[in-house]
Design an enzyme around this catalytic site. Structure first.
Site, PDB file in Angstrom:
ATOM      1  CG  HIS A  97       0.458   6.007  -0.952  1.00 19.24           C
ATOM      2  ND1 HIS A  97      -0.623   6.585  -1.583  1.00 19.24           N
ATOM      3  CD2 HIS A  97      -0.041   5.410   0.168  1.00 19.24           C
ATOM      4  CE1 HIS A  97      -1.726   6.348  -0.880  1.00 19.24           C
ATOM      5  NE2 HIS A  97      -1.399   5.634   0.179  1.00 19.24           N
TER       6      HIS A  97
ATOM      7  CG  HIS B 157      -1.745   1.178   1.445  1.00 18.28           C
ATOM      8  ND1 HIS B 157      -3.111   1.170   1.281  1.00 18.28           N
ATOM      9  CD2 HIS B 157      -1.430   2.454   1.821  1.00 18.28           C
ATOM     10  CE1 HIS B 157      -3.596   2.375   1.531  1.00 18.28           C
ATOM     11  NE2 HIS B 157      -2.594   3.171   1.872  1.00 18.28           N
ATOM     12  CD  GLU B 158       1.831   3.546   3.775  1.00 20.76           C
ATOM     13  OE1 GLU B 158       2.013   4.548   3.052  1.00 20.76           O
ATOM     14  OE2 GLU B 158       0.941   3.497   4.643  1.00 20.76           O
TER      15      GLU B 158
END
Length: 266
Positions: free
Chosen positions: A62, A58-59
């Site tokens: 980004h 998820h990170e």
């Protein structure tokens, strides 16, 4: 040559992440083969490991999107190594989400990648950077539910089915909650570039509390019931039943003892 080597090291997958992935794979195998003497512990390690892997990705989503959007400082910060210890706020990105899962079975990752927004031009790019994380959870949800809607779990131990169902629930809740337009969550980050400067300045002080506020509101019985009714409706459409997610969570809470699943007669 030194610069090139540094760039390669900035992108090299971290041994920490590989270790977490290995634990996930081994415990997943133990659940799949019904090998574990204590299935609850195996389910806990498998689901928690898979959940942390999804948080890292998820990170990473980004960070990778920010890199391609113009923030060339991302690599030096270690975000591309998938090492959870490199995040700006490891507490928000890893520790709190795991606690949320243990306490309430809610998948709620928190943003912790520091992006130098001044390097990025264009509102669409800013929105895409914020959307990249929860879109990763959507992808994980599709992967976790695929065996259900493809009817590919025949002959698989029930314990693995339940664990996978619970993991799917976490991914669906993470995707939906993160897309909420609440300051501090990715959903707000998607719309923030399109808001007026004065409004953004007024909302900014509340951003650090958005994650905890959402979690607190979900503890209100009426809100919790409506929310999970919607979640289970989505999961049912993907072939995952409440029976699957309920027993998955029961096995996950191994400290309560091995659950006794009632025999369903036809």
């Amino acid at each position: 040559m030194t610069t090139a080597a540094t760039r390669r090291s900035d992108r090299r997958i971290s041994p920490v992440f590989l270790g977490i992935a290995a634990v996930t794979a081994v415990t997943g195998w133990a659940v799949w083969t019904d090998f574990a003497a204590q299935p609850g512990i195996a389910v806990f390690l498998f689901v928690t490991g898979a959940w942390i892997v999804s948080l890292c990705l998820h990170e990473y989503a980004h960070a990778r999107t920010a890199l391609h959007s113009g923030d060339i400082s991302i690599g030096a910060k270690g975000y591309l190594t998938l090492n959870p210890l490199k995040y700006t706020h490891a507490l928000l990105s890893i520790v709190l989400p795991v606690i949320f899962v243990i306490m309430g079975g809610i998948g709620l990752p928190g943003g912790a990648v520091f992006i130098e927004r001044g390097r990025i031009r264009g509102r669409w790019r800013h929105s895409l950077i914020s959307a990249a994380g929860p879109l990763t959870n959507v992808l994980f949800a599709v992967v976790c539910t695929a065996p259900f809607w493809l009817d590919a779990l025949n002959g698989v131990p029930d314990t693995f089915r339940y664990a996978l169902g619970f993991l799917a629930l976490l991914q669906v809740t993470a995707a939906i909650l993160n897309f909420l337009p609440v300051p501090g969550l990715d959903g707000y980050g998607v719309i923030e570039p399109w808001l007026s400067h004065s409004f953004r300045r007024q909302v900014e002080p509340f951003a650090p509390f958005g994650l905890l506020a959402v979690f607190g509101i979900l503890w209100i019985p009426g809100v919790n019931e409506v929310f999970f009714d919607a979640i289970h409706a989505i999961l049912r459409s993907l072939g995952v039943t409440e029976w699957d997610t309920y027993w998955g969570q029961e096995f996950y809470r191994f400290w309560q003892g091995t659950p006794e699943i009632p025999v369903v007669t036809q």
